[in-house]
Design an enzyme around this catalytic site. Structure first.
Site, short mmCIF file in Angstrom:
data_model
loop_
_atom_site.label_atom_id
_atom_site.label_comp_id
_atom_site.label_asym_id
_atom_site.label_seq_id
_atom_site.Cartn_x
_atom_site.Cartn_y
_atom_site.Cartn_z
N ARG A 9 0.98 -1.47 -0.03
CA ARG A 9 -0.40 -0.40 -0.29
C ARG A 9 0.33 1.21 0.27
NH1 ARG A 9 -4.22 2.04 5.00
NH2 ARG A 9 -4.75 4.05 3.58
N HIS A 10 0.24 1.98 -0.37
CA HIS A 10 0.86 2.97 -0.72
C HIS A 10 1.84 4.58 1.03
CE1 HIS A 10 -2.25 5.56 0.38
NE2 HIS A 10 -2.87 5.53 -0.52
N GLY A 11 2.29 4.94 0.84
CA GLY A 11 2.79 5.77 2.04
C GLY A 11 1.89 7.00 2.40
N GLN A 12 1.77 7.41 3.80
CA GLN A 12 0.82 8.19 4.30
C GLN A 12 0.36 9.03 3.28
OE1 GLN A 12 1.00 10.52 7.49
NE2 GLN A 12 -0.53 9.37 8.39
N ASN A 16 -5.09 10.84 3.26
CA ASN A 16 -5.08 10.09 4.80
C ASN A 16 -4.77 11.01 6.30
OD1 ASN A 16 -3.08 7.91 3.01
ND2 ASN A 16 -5.05 7.44 2.97
N GLY A 23 -10.18 7.72 -3.59
CA GLY A 23 -9.61 6.76 -4.28
C GLY A 23 -9.46 7.55 -5.70
N ARG A 61 0.66 9.12 -5.75
CA ARG A 61 0.79 8.46 -4.30
C ARG A 61 1.40 7.21 -4.65
NH1 ARG A 61 -5.31 8.78 -4.56
NH2 ARG A 61 -5.72 6.78 -4.00
N GLU A 82 -7.21 2.48 -7.82
CA GLU A 82 -7.15 2.35 -5.99
C GLU A 82 -8.41 2.35 -6.67
OE1 GLU A 82 -8.59 1.23 -3.08
OE2 GLU A 82 -7.77 2.65 -1.71
N ASP A 84 -12.72 3.00 -7.36
CA ASP A 84 -13.44 4.31 -7.50
C ASP A 84 -14.05 5.05 -6.89
OD1 ASP A 84 -14.92 6.63 -8.53
OD2 ASP A 84 -13.77 6.30 -10.27
#
Length: 196
Positions: A9-12, A16, A23, A61, A82, A84
């Site tokens: 998963r991508h970083g903060q 977030n 999304g 991201r 992500e 939608d």
């Protein structure tokens, strides 16, 4: 021959941090997101984990996160993007619906608002990741995606009860490790930036 997929998963991001639904929309990584991604890169190096191919969602991201983890060349794929959320994009997470009691996710809720269903996201992720892993020169692969998309992919291979039993957390920069053989993924472990 068994292959290995690391699905991250991508970083903060700013959204977030602000608890906004994110999304199809995007926001930049925070200082924490940058630091966590760099830590994951250091963890991979410390454990001798290398990749013959790396992939990212088309969203910034995710690609920004990947570039902090490794300096390898990579390909961006729409299939890794992500979920939608349609008209809910950029709104407060407090507007998220209750989970569908049968599917244990948001189900079809966002379809009515121009978004995707859980099963559409899952099918897209499974198809994309199978296509990646079926390539003959792909043995050790890193793919950076998103929390909702990663969750629905994992749900294809583990029940919600098993996810809870194993206490799998989809925190920013979490890495889900899978083995892959004959079209099937087997979940092995979840790593987080703080794991050494």
């Amino acid at each position: 021959m068994t292959k290995t997929l690391y699905l991250m998963r991508h970083g903060q991001t700013l959204f977030n941090q602000l608890h906004k639904i994110q999304g199809a929309c995007d926001s930049p990584l925070t200082a924490q997101g940058i630091a966590d991604a760099q830590q994951v890169g250091r963890n991979f190096k410390a454990h001798g984990v290398t990749f013959d191919h790396v992939y990212s969602s088309t969203q910034e991201r995710a690609s920004d996160t990947l570039e902090l983890v490794t300096d390898q060349p990579y390909e961006r794929l729409k299939g890794l993007k992500e979920w939608d959320f349609g008209l809910f994009e950029g709104e407060s997470e407090r507007l998220n619906p209750q989970q569908d009691p049968i599917r244990k996710s948001y189900g079809d809720y966002f379809l009515a608002y121009g978004g995707e269903s859980d099963l559409q996201v899952q099918a897209r992720m499974v198809k994309t990741l199978r296509t990646i892993m079926d390539q003959p020169d792909h043995q050790e692969v890193l793919a950076v995606s998103h929390g909702g998309a990663d969750f629905m992919f994992l749900r294809r291979w583990l029940s919600i009860d098993e996810i809870k039993r194993q206490e799998i957390k989809f925190t920013n920069c979490a890495v889900l490790k899978f083995s892959y053989e004959a079209g099937e993924f087997t979940f092995e472990h979840c790593y987080r930036p703080e794991d050494q």
